[in-house]
Write a protein that holds these residues in place. Structure first.
Motif, PDB file in Angstrom:
ATOM      1  N   GLY A  63      11.083  42.327  62.078  1.00  0.00           N
ATOM      2  CA  GLY A  63      10.667  41.733  63.488  1.00  0.00           C
ATOM      3  C   GLY A  63       9.686  40.544  62.843  1.00  0.00           C
ATOM      4  N   ALA A  64       9.744  40.335  61.629  1.00  0.00           N
ATOM      5  CA  ALA A  64       8.712  39.482  61.209  1.00  0.00           C
ATOM      6  C   ALA A  64       9.413  37.792  61.754  1.00  0.00           C
ATOM      7  CB  ALA A  64       8.605  39.223  59.580  1.00  0.00           C
ATOM      8  N   ALA A  65       8.359  36.968  61.678  1.00  0.00           N
ATOM      9  CA  ALA A  65       8.993  35.643  61.945  1.00  0.00           C
ATOM     10  C   ALA A  65       9.780  35.068  60.688  1.00  0.00           C
ATOM     11  CB  ALA A  65       7.500  34.704  61.925  1.00  0.00           C
ATOM     12  N   ALA A  66      10.546  34.074  61.281  1.00  0.00           N
ATOM     13  CA  ALA A  66      11.871  33.475  60.433  1.00  0.00           C
ATOM     14  C   ALA A  66      11.441  33.237  59.122  1.00  0.00           C
ATOM     15  CB  ALA A  66      12.587  32.566  61.247  1.00  0.00           C
ATOM     16  N   ALA A  67      10.091  32.532  59.029  1.00  0.00           N
ATOM     17  CA  ALA A  67       9.701  32.200  57.943  1.00  0.00           C
ATOM     18  C   ALA A  67       9.213  33.276  56.827  1.00  0.00           C
ATOM     19  CB  ALA A  67       8.131  30.994  58.061  1.00  0.00           C
ATOM     20  N   THR A  68       8.612  34.192  57.277  1.00  0.00           N
ATOM     21  CA  THR A  68       8.297  35.361  56.612  1.00  0.00           C
ATOM     22  C   THR A  68       9.462  36.256  56.385  1.00  0.00           C
ATOM     23  OG1 THR A  68       6.412  35.687  57.782  1.00  0.00           O
ATOM     24  CG2 THR A  68       7.480  37.546  56.622  1.00  0.00           C
ATOM     25  N   GLN A  69      10.616  36.181  56.782  1.00  0.00           N
ATOM     26  CA  GLN A  69      11.941  36.783  56.651  1.00  0.00           C
ATOM     27  C   GLN A  69      12.667  36.097  55.472  1.00  0.00           C
ATOM     28  OE1 GLN A  69      14.570  37.925  59.549  1.00  0.00           O
ATOM     29  NE2 GLN A  69      12.912  38.728  60.734  1.00  0.00           N
ATOM     30  N   ILE A  70      12.481  34.585  55.380  1.00  0.00           N
ATOM     31  CA  ILE A  70      12.942  33.967  54.407  1.00  0.00           C
ATOM     32  C   ILE A  70      12.123  34.111  52.921  1.00  0.00           C
ATOM     33  CG2 ILE A  70      13.431  31.471  53.582  1.00  0.00           C
ATOM     34  CD1 ILE A  70      14.172  30.670  56.583  1.00  0.00           C
ATOM     35  N   GLY A  71      10.943  33.981  53.308  1.00  0.00           N
ATOM     36  CA  GLY A  71      10.182  34.480  51.875  1.00  0.00           C
ATOM     37  C   GLY A  71      10.403  35.673  51.643  1.00  0.00           C
ATOM     38  N   ALA A  72      10.436  36.599  52.284  1.00  0.00           N
ATOM     39  CA  ALA A  72      10.841  37.878  51.781  1.00  0.00           C
ATOM     40  C   ALA A  72      12.311  37.955  50.968  1.00  0.00           C
ATOM     41  CB  ALA A  72      11.032  39.079  52.804  1.00  0.00           C
ATOM     42  N   LEU A  73      13.200  37.240  51.546  1.00  0.00           N
ATOM     43  CA  LEU A  73      14.457  37.133  50.948  1.00  0.00           C
ATOM     44  C   LEU A  73      14.384  36.507  49.574  1.00  0.00           C
ATOM     45  CD1 LEU A  73      17.536  37.064  51.026  1.00  0.00           C
ATOM     46  CD2 LEU A  73      17.483  34.815  52.074  1.00  0.00           C
ATOM     47  N   VAL A  74      13.498  35.289  49.311  1.00  0.00           N
ATOM     48  CA  VAL A  74      13.246  34.663  48.058  1.00  0.00           C
ATOM     49  C   VAL A  74      12.478  35.636  47.185  1.00  0.00           C
ATOM     50  CG1 VAL A  74      12.085  32.797  46.974  1.00  0.00           C
ATOM     51  CG2 VAL A  74      13.211  32.316  49.095  1.00  0.00           C
ATOM     52  N   VAL A  75      11.463  36.370  47.476  1.00  0.00           N
ATOM     53  CA  VAL A  75      10.803  37.387  46.653  1.00  0.00           C
ATOM     54  C   VAL A  75      11.753  38.142  46.166  1.00  0.00           C
ATOM     55  CG1 VAL A  75       8.770  38.889  46.474  1.00  0.00           C
ATOM     56  CG2 VAL A  75       8.668  36.805  47.844  1.00  0.00           C
ATOM     57  N   PHE A  76      12.411  38.805  46.919  1.00  0.00           N
ATOM     58  CA  PHE A  76      13.208  40.027  46.634  1.00  0.00           C
ATOM     59  C   PHE A  76      14.413  39.386  45.264  1.00  0.00           C
ATOM     60  CE2 PHE A  76      17.648  41.757  46.281  1.00  0.00           C
ATOM     61  CZ  PHE A  76      17.489  43.169  46.321  1.00  0.00           C
ATOM     62  N   ASN A  77      14.820  38.227  45.577  1.00  0.00           N
ATOM     63  CA  ASN A  77      15.709  37.580  44.549  1.00  0.00           C
ATOM     64  C   ASN A  77      14.948  37.336  43.432  1.00  0.00           C
ATOM     65  OD1 ASN A  77      18.871  36.998  45.453  1.00  0.00           O
ATOM     66  ND2 ASN A  77      17.523  36.479  47.405  1.00  0.00           N
ATOM     67  N   VAL A  78      13.758  36.773  43.136  1.00  0.00           N
ATOM     68  CA  VAL A  78      13.115  36.386  42.220  1.00  0.00           C
ATOM     69  C   VAL A  78      12.698  37.770  41.292  1.00  0.00           C
ATOM     70  CG1 VAL A  78      10.735  35.767  41.376  1.00  0.00           C
ATOM     71  CG2 VAL A  78      11.841  34.295  43.024  1.00  0.00           C
ATOM     72  N   VAL A  79      12.413  38.694  42.232  1.00  0.00           N
ATOM     73  CA  VAL A  79      12.102  40.108  41.230  1.00  0.00           C
ATOM     74  C   VAL A  79      13.557  40.686  40.874  1.00  0.00           C
ATOM     75  CG1 VAL A  79      11.175  42.482  41.732  1.00  0.00           C
ATOM     76  CG2 VAL A  79      10.023  40.361  42.782  1.00  0.00           C
ATOM     77  N   ALA A  80      14.382  40.515  41.639  1.00  0.00           N
ATOM     78  CA  ALA A  80      15.740  41.174  41.063  1.00  0.00           C
ATOM     79  C   ALA A  80      16.300  40.568  39.847  1.00  0.00           C
ATOM     80  CB  ALA A  80      16.833  41.036  42.415  1.00  0.00           C
ATOM     81  N   PHE A  81      15.917  39.327  39.684  1.00  0.00           N
ATOM     82  CA  PHE A  81      16.514  38.556  38.500  1.00  0.00           C
ATOM     83  C   PHE A  81      15.337  38.216  37.489  1.00  0.00           C
ATOM     84  CE2 PHE A  81      19.780  37.219  41.610  1.00  0.00           C
ATOM     85  CZ  PHE A  81      20.784  36.976  40.582  1.00  0.00           C
ATOM     86  N   ALA A  82      14.236  39.259  37.519  1.00  0.00           N
ATOM     87  CA  ALA A  82      13.261  39.169  36.619  1.00  0.00           C
ATOM     88  C   ALA A  82      13.514  39.405  35.300  1.00  0.00           C
ATOM     89  CB  ALA A  82      12.149  40.194  37.103  1.00  0.00           C
ATOM     90  N   LEU A  83      14.699  40.077  34.918  1.00  0.00           N
ATOM     91  CA  LEU A  83      15.200  40.299  33.615  1.00  0.00           C
ATOM     92  C   LEU A  83      15.914  39.292  32.947  1.00  0.00           C
ATOM     93  CD1 LEU A  83      15.250  44.183  33.085  1.00  0.00           C
ATOM     94  CD2 LEU A  83      13.440  42.313  32.371  1.00  0.00           C
ATOM     95  N   VAL A  84      16.332  38.063  33.959  1.00  0.00           N
ATOM     96  CA  VAL A  84      16.967  36.845  33.458  1.00  0.00           C
ATOM     97  C   VAL A  84      15.977  36.016  33.288  1.00  0.00           C
ATOM     98  CG1 VAL A  84      18.666  35.335  33.984  1.00  0.00           C
ATOM     99  CG2 VAL A  84      18.805  37.655  34.858  1.00  0.00           C
ATOM    100  N   GLU A  85      14.977  35.777  34.359  1.00  0.00           N
ATOM    101  CA  GLU A  85      14.059  34.982  34.220  1.00  0.00           C
ATOM    102  C   GLU A  85      12.841  34.800  33.018  1.00  0.00           C
ATOM    103  OE1 GLU A  85      13.962  35.082  39.134  1.00  0.00           O
ATOM    104  OE2 GLU A  85      12.184  36.222  37.843  1.00  0.00           O
ATOM    105  N   ILE A  86      12.489  36.147  32.694  1.00  0.00           N
ATOM    106  CA  ILE A  86      11.727  36.453  31.801  1.00  0.00           C
ATOM    107  C   ILE A  86      12.417  36.087  30.189  1.00  0.00           C
ATOM    108  CG2 ILE A  86      10.426  38.292  30.483  1.00  0.00           C
ATOM    109  CD1 ILE A  86       9.959  39.599  33.083  1.00  0.00           C
ATOM    110  N   PRO A  87      13.452  36.543  30.055  1.00  0.00           N
ATOM    111  CA  PRO A  87      14.047  36.179  28.599  1.00  0.00           C
ATOM    112  C   PRO A  87      14.246  34.591  28.739  1.00  0.00           C
ATOM    113  CG  PRO A  87      15.539  37.969  29.865  1.00  0.00           C
ATOM    114  CD  PRO A  87      14.273  37.500  30.783  1.00  0.00           C
ATOM    115  N   LEU A  88      14.549  33.820  29.630  1.00  0.00           N
ATOM    116  CA  LEU A  88      14.752  32.612  29.669  1.00  0.00           C
ATOM    117  C   LEU A  88      13.457  31.801  29.162  1.00  0.00           C
ATOM    118  CD1 LEU A  88      16.331  29.921  30.340  1.00  0.00           C
ATOM    119  CD2 LEU A  88      15.423  30.117  32.788  1.00  0.00           C
TER     120      LEU A  88
END
Length: 224
Positions: A151-176
């Protein structure tokens, strides 16, 4: 929402296949560009699918049945059921019933394709692999359902989506990033992590699914 989202993102980031593909990209020609293309493909698919689902599901927020606690309970129960399946080794047993000849031919085909992928230089291939690895899975759809049901605002939901993907790809970002400083050590460390997860895959996945499942169930019951 945030604790649950981060827990599920960590679970996704530890998928052996995802780490295995990262190891493969590091060992291809021009590894920095390969990792960048791989990461860009994954982010493009993950964010694009997430945005579509979030805005398509947003009208459902008006339903009294589609609430965060209920979604958490359902998703938690599904994850715990998956943990039981993984712990029992049922998937491995089902695979083991395949005819030996078929398995051998399949293994040979996979080995051939893997060698071609490893020896290839195309950045388009790396990007396509990134797109494929980020195709919506049950876990990802569950995360999107949690974000929408918050039920969060649209901006918060988009932010949550971005945060999830950043953490989910952490073991690609860190080796890079690490490859820029110590290429040899990065390759060795990734190989060790991949081997560790491969040999302990069932236990690691079972623990992750169980922990996240109970966290979701607890949060859902507390929120009713």
């Amino acid at each position: 929402m945030w604790i649950t989202l981060l827990a599920m993102a960590v679970a996704v980031s530890l998928e052996p296949f995802r780490i295995g593909m990262t190891v493969l990209m590091v060992n291809r020609p021009r590894p920095l560009l390969q990792l960048t293309a791989f990461l860009a493909g994954g982010f493009t698919m993950g964010i694009a699918v997430g945005m579509v689902v979030l805005f398509v599901l947003r009208p459902a927020m008006g339903s009294g049945h589609f609430t965060l606690p209920r979604v958490q309970i359902v998703v938690g129960a599904v994850l715990l059921l998956n943990a039981v399946v993984v712990a029992s080794g049922l998937l491995e047993k089902m695979r083991g019933r395949s005819p030996a000849g078929r398995v051998e031919r399949y293994s040979g085909a996979v080995a051939t394709r893997t060698r071609r992928l490893l020896d290839g230089r195309s950045l388009w291939t790396a990007g396509a692999v990134g797109l494929g690895i980020a195709l919506p899975s049950v876990d990802y759809l569950a995360v999107l359902a949690l974000i929408v049901a918050s039920g969060a605002a649209a901006a918060t939901q988009i932010g949550a989506l971005v945060v999830f993907n950043v953490v989910a790809f952490a073991l690609v970002e860190i080796p890079l990033i690490a490859y820029l400083v110590a290429p040899g050590r990065t390759r060795s460390a990734l190989a060790v992590v991949h081997d560790w997860l491969r040999t302990r895959r069932r236990r690691a996945v079972t623990v992750l699914l169980t922990v996240v499942g109970f966290v979701l169930l607890g949060a859902g019951v507390a929120g009713l």
